[in-house]
Scaffold this active site. Sequence first.
Site, PDB file in Angstrom:
ATOM      1  N   GLY A  30      14.564   9.453 -11.399  1.00 18.78           N
ATOM      2  CA  GLY A  30      13.974   9.524 -10.209  1.00 18.78           C
ATOM      3  C   GLY A  30      15.128   9.955  -9.327  1.00 18.78           C
ATOM      4  O   GLY A  30      15.207   9.701  -8.021  1.00 18.78           O
ATOM      5  N   ALA A  31      16.064  11.060  -9.595  1.00 18.71           N
ATOM      6  CA  ALA A  31      17.283  11.437  -8.912  1.00 18.71           C
ATOM      7  C   ALA A  31      16.857  12.526  -7.908  1.00 18.71           C
ATOM      8  O   ALA A  31      17.823  12.948  -7.193  1.00 18.71           O
ATOM      9  CB  ALA A  31      18.255  11.709  -9.730  1.00 18.71           C
ATOM     10  N   ARG A  33      15.334  12.712  -5.012  1.00 17.74           N
ATOM     11  CA  ARG A  33      15.430  12.020  -3.793  1.00 17.74           C
ATOM     12  C   ARG A  33      15.471  10.438  -3.566  1.00 17.74           C
ATOM     13  O   ARG A  33      15.635   9.844  -4.593  1.00 17.74           O
ATOM     14  CB  ARG A  33      14.073  12.336  -3.029  1.00 17.74           C
ATOM     15  CG  ARG A  33      12.788  11.859  -3.494  1.00 17.74           C
ATOM     16  CD  ARG A  33      11.582  12.298  -3.087  1.00 17.74           C
ATOM     17  NE  ARG A  33      10.453  11.235  -3.599  1.00 17.74           N
ATOM     18  CZ  ARG A  33       8.952  11.446  -3.579  1.00 17.74           C
ATOM     19  NH1 ARG A  33       8.834  12.615  -2.972  1.00 17.74           N
ATOM     20  NH2 ARG A  33       8.192  10.463  -3.896  1.00 17.74           N
ATOM     21  N   ASN A  53      15.722   3.934 -12.222  1.00 20.30           N
ATOM     22  CA  ASN A  53      15.368   4.085 -10.742  1.00 20.30           C
ATOM     23  C   ASN A  53      14.032   4.347 -10.478  1.00 20.30           C
ATOM     24  O   ASN A  53      13.373   4.310  -9.529  1.00 20.30           O
ATOM     25  CB  ASN A  53      16.514   4.782 -10.005  1.00 20.30           C
ATOM     26  CG  ASN A  53      15.902   4.952  -8.579  1.00 20.30           C
ATOM     27  OD1 ASN A  53      16.024   4.267  -7.625  1.00 20.30           O
ATOM     28  ND2 ASN A  53      15.495   6.503  -8.360  1.00 20.30           N
ATOM     29  N   SER A  90      12.516  -4.599  -7.397  1.00 18.26           N
ATOM     30  CA  SER A  90      12.094  -4.478  -5.984  1.00 18.26           C
ATOM     31  C   SER A  90      11.894  -6.275  -5.648  1.00 18.26           C
ATOM     32  O   SER A  90      11.730  -7.038  -6.544  1.00 18.26           O
ATOM     33  CB  SER A  90      10.447  -4.084  -5.733  1.00 18.26           C
ATOM     34  OG  SER A  90      10.009  -4.521  -4.628  1.00 18.26           O
ATOM     35  N   TYR A 123       2.417  -3.220  -9.132  1.00 18.18           N
ATOM     36  CA  TYR A 123       3.824  -2.874  -8.620  1.00 18.18           C
ATOM     37  C   TYR A 123       4.810  -4.025  -8.768  1.00 18.18           C
ATOM     38  O   TYR A 123       5.813  -4.128  -9.691  1.00 18.18           O
ATOM     39  CB  TYR A 123       3.840  -2.225  -7.329  1.00 18.18           C
ATOM     40  CG  TYR A 123       5.226  -1.923  -6.876  1.00 18.18           C
ATOM     41  CD1 TYR A 123       5.926  -0.832  -7.242  1.00 18.18           C
ATOM     42  CD2 TYR A 123       5.862  -2.746  -6.028  1.00 18.18           C
ATOM     43  CE1 TYR A 123       7.372  -0.476  -6.711  1.00 18.18           C
ATOM     44  CE2 TYR A 123       7.249  -2.555  -5.536  1.00 18.18           C
ATOM     45  CZ  TYR A 123       7.923  -1.429  -6.107  1.00 18.18           C
ATOM     46  OH  TYR A 123       9.266  -0.968  -5.630  1.00 18.18           O
ATOM     47  N   ALA A 124       4.370  -5.296  -8.265  1.00 21.33           N
ATOM     48  CA  ALA A 124       5.184  -6.311  -8.427  1.00 21.33           C
ATOM     49  C   ALA A 124       5.230  -6.904  -9.879  1.00 21.33           C
ATOM     50  O   ALA A 124       6.149  -7.371 -10.346  1.00 21.33           O
ATOM     51  CB  ALA A 124       4.558  -7.631  -7.587  1.00 21.33           C
ATOM     52  N   LYS A 164       7.548  -4.592 -12.022  1.00 18.28           N
ATOM     53  CA  LYS A 164       8.812  -5.009 -11.657  1.00 18.28           C
ATOM     54  C   LYS A 164       9.404  -6.252 -12.140  1.00 18.28           C
ATOM     55  O   LYS A 164      10.421  -6.413 -12.594  1.00 18.28           O
ATOM     56  CB  LYS A 164       9.080  -4.794 -10.107  1.00 18.28           C
ATOM     57  CG  LYS A 164       8.756  -3.475  -9.585  1.00 18.28           C
ATOM     58  CD  LYS A 164       9.770  -2.673  -9.932  1.00 18.28           C
ATOM     59  CE  LYS A 164       9.963  -1.012  -9.053  1.00 18.28           C
ATOM     60  NZ  LYS A 164      10.882  -0.264  -9.595  1.00 18.28           N
TER      61      LYS A 164
HETATM   62  N1  LIG Z   1      12.365   2.259  -0.924  1.00 18.28           N
HETATM   63  C1  LIG Z   1      12.176   1.189  -0.906  1.00 18.28           C
HETATM   64  O1  LIG Z   1      12.154   0.361   0.091  1.00 18.28           O
HETATM   65  C2  LIG Z   1      12.324   0.318  -2.189  1.00 18.28           C
HETATM   66  C3  LIG Z   1      12.210  -0.955  -1.914  1.00 18.28           C
HETATM   67  C4  LIG Z   1      12.089  -1.698  -3.327  1.00 18.28           C
HETATM   68  C5  LIG Z   1      12.429  -1.074  -4.573  1.00 18.28           C
HETATM   69  N2  LIG Z   1      12.461   0.305  -4.582  1.00 18.28           N
HETATM   70  C6  LIG Z   1      12.226   0.898  -5.893  1.00 18.28           C
HETATM   71  O2  LIG Z   1      13.445   1.942  -5.831  1.00 18.28           O
HETATM   72  C7  LIG Z   1      13.243   3.051  -6.801  1.00 18.28           C
HETATM   73  C8  LIG Z   1      13.419   4.271  -5.950  1.00 18.28           C
HETATM   74  O3  LIG Z   1      12.600   4.241  -4.682  1.00 18.28           O
HETATM   75  P1  LIG Z   1      12.678   5.548  -3.669  1.00 18.28           P
HETATM   76  O4  LIG Z   1      12.100   4.629  -2.391  1.00 18.28           O
HETATM   77  O5  LIG Z   1      13.787   6.313  -3.724  1.00 18.28           O
HETATM   78  O6  LIG Z   1      11.260   6.105  -4.114  1.00 18.28           O
HETATM   79  P2  LIG Z   1      11.040   7.926  -3.937  1.00 18.28           P
HETATM   80  O7  LIG Z   1       9.626   7.989  -4.343  1.00 18.28           O
HETATM   81  O8  LIG Z   1      11.625   8.325  -2.789  1.00 18.28           O
HETATM   82  O9  LIG Z   1      11.953   8.379  -5.312  1.00 18.28           O
HETATM   83  C9  LIG Z   1      11.297   7.791  -6.444  1.00 18.28           C
HETATM   84  C10 LIG Z   1      11.600   9.200  -7.514  1.00 18.28           C
HETATM   85  O10 LIG Z   1      10.923   8.912  -8.881  1.00 18.28           O
HETATM   86  C11 LIG Z   1      10.200  10.106  -9.349  1.00 18.28           C
HETATM   87  N3  LIG Z   1       9.268   9.653 -10.168  1.00 18.28           N
HETATM   88  C12 LIG Z   1       8.241   9.099 -10.036  1.00 18.28           C
HETATM   89  N4  LIG Z   1       7.553   9.091 -11.320  1.00 18.28           N
HETATM   90  C13 LIG Z   1       8.121   9.902 -12.276  1.00 18.28           C
HETATM   91  C14 LIG Z   1       7.979  10.071 -13.498  1.00 18.28           C
HETATM   92  N5  LIG Z   1       6.534   9.818 -13.999  1.00 18.28           N
HETATM   93  N6  LIG Z   1       8.718  10.941 -14.306  1.00 18.28           N
HETATM   94  C15 LIG Z   1       9.852  11.125 -13.609  1.00 18.28           C
HETATM   95  N7  LIG Z   1       9.956  10.859 -12.281  1.00 18.28           N
HETATM   96  C16 LIG Z   1       9.333  10.057 -11.517  1.00 18.28           C
HETATM   97  C17 LIG Z   1       9.783  10.890  -8.052  1.00 18.28           C
HETATM   98  O11 LIG Z   1       9.502  11.843  -8.510  1.00 18.28           O
HETATM   99  C18 LIG Z   1      10.596  10.371  -7.021  1.00 18.28           C
HETATM  100  O12 LIG Z   1      11.752  11.385  -7.020  1.00 18.28           O
HETATM  101  C19 LIG Z   1      11.779   2.742  -7.225  1.00 18.28           C
HETATM  102  O13 LIG Z   1      11.740   2.052  -8.467  1.00 18.28           O
HETATM  103  C20 LIG Z   1      11.352   1.994  -6.122  1.00 18.28           C
HETATM  104  O14 LIG Z   1      10.188   0.959  -6.682  1.00 18.28           O
HETATM  105  C21 LIG Z   1      12.455   0.858  -3.213  1.00 18.28           C
END
Ligand SMILES: NC(=O)c1ccc[n+]([C@@H]2O[C@H](COP(=O)([O-])OP(=O)(O)OC[C@H]3O[C@@H](n4cnc5c(N)ncnc54)[C@H](O)[C@@H]3O)[C@@H](O)[C@H]2O)c1
Length: 272
Positions: free
Chosen positions: A13-14, A16, A90, A142, A155-156, A159
């Site tokens: 998930g790198a 963005r 991630n 999370s 989701y919960a 995780k």
């Molecule tokens: N942003 C927050 O507030 C927050 C809070 C708690 C946990 N998280 C966790 O942090 C992590 C990153 O979150 P974020 O906010 O950067 O999300 P985001 O949506 O900005 O980035 C997630 C990335 O994962 C990729 N992805 C999704 N499904 C995929 C798949 N099947 N195969 C390959 N890549 C895939 C997406 O294309 C995206 O680039 C996640 O696991 C999210 O649950 C985020």
Amino acid sequence: MIDLAGRTAVVTGAARGIGLGIARRLAEQGASVVMTDVLQDPLDEAAADLRREGRSIKTISIDLTTTGAGQQILDAAVSISGKVDILVNNAGIGISGTLEEFTDEQWDHTIAVNLTAPFRLARAIVPAMAARGWGRVINISSMNASMGMRGDTAYAASKAGLEALTREIAADYGASGVTANTIAPGTIETPLNRDILESQDPDSPMMRIVVHNKPILGNGRPDDIAAAVAFLASEEARFISGQLLFVDGGLVNTRFVPDGPNTKPFRYLPKN
Ligand SMILES: NC(=O)c1ccc[n+]([C@@H]2O[C@H](COP(=O)([O-])OP(=O)(O)OC[C@H]3O[C@@H](n4cnc5c(N)ncnc54)[C@H](O)[C@@H]3O)[C@@H](O)[C@H]2O)c1
């Protein structure tokens, strides 16, 4: 100064958000980084930016839910340095809904991305770490796995499963020099939640809880998570394993009431 020179990291998930922040930080600390994501163009653009900064980056655009994704990512990493030292699971998705709003497909897809994909990637990568006697697994969960938030059904649950998986990896591979830890972010400003945050009334009860009613005010940044990942990936963190680290501004572990005219903290004073 955390020194990751000579280490190879895989970050899912790198393209963005938090994953990009983690990839950038690990590369800045000297690691070669394999950035993976299902989004091809944003991944390529992010990687090009990092390469311009002189970082050692490889990309693999893949949907983590496809069969064999773990092996393909491992092969990409092995092609640049023969090994993976650091695995950061991630990538994650969040679909909202209560029990009766969730379809089987939405449930299965959430579990597939958030829990099954990290399992498969760890299964492909961790045994070789153990054979070499050094490895770091860092899974991004999370705060919602630890505290109920309405409408976060799958989701919960996914995780919370990821956190349990992390502890099992820690238990099974610790004797071989592999640590496994979970980071549970609070509210971090990323594409995943930007629309949600922007559509909320800033004075709504939910926004007051996640943004204001905690010791450190405001939202977190991807760099806040990346800093914790870099530390857990380092040699210095060798004795830390099986842990759940909240990077959430203190939200989950405090019952916080901001200062105000009627919000004096309780004081337990001796009677005599
Ligand atoms: N942003 C927050 O507030 C927050 C809070 C708690 C946990 N998280 C966790 O942090 C992590 C990153 O979150 P974020 O906010 O950067 O999300 P985001 O949506 O900005 O980035 C997630 C990335 O994962 C990729 N992805 C999704 N499904 C995929 C798949 N099947 N195969 C390959 N890549 C895939 C997406 O294309 C995206 O680039 C996640 O696991 C999210 O649950 C985020």
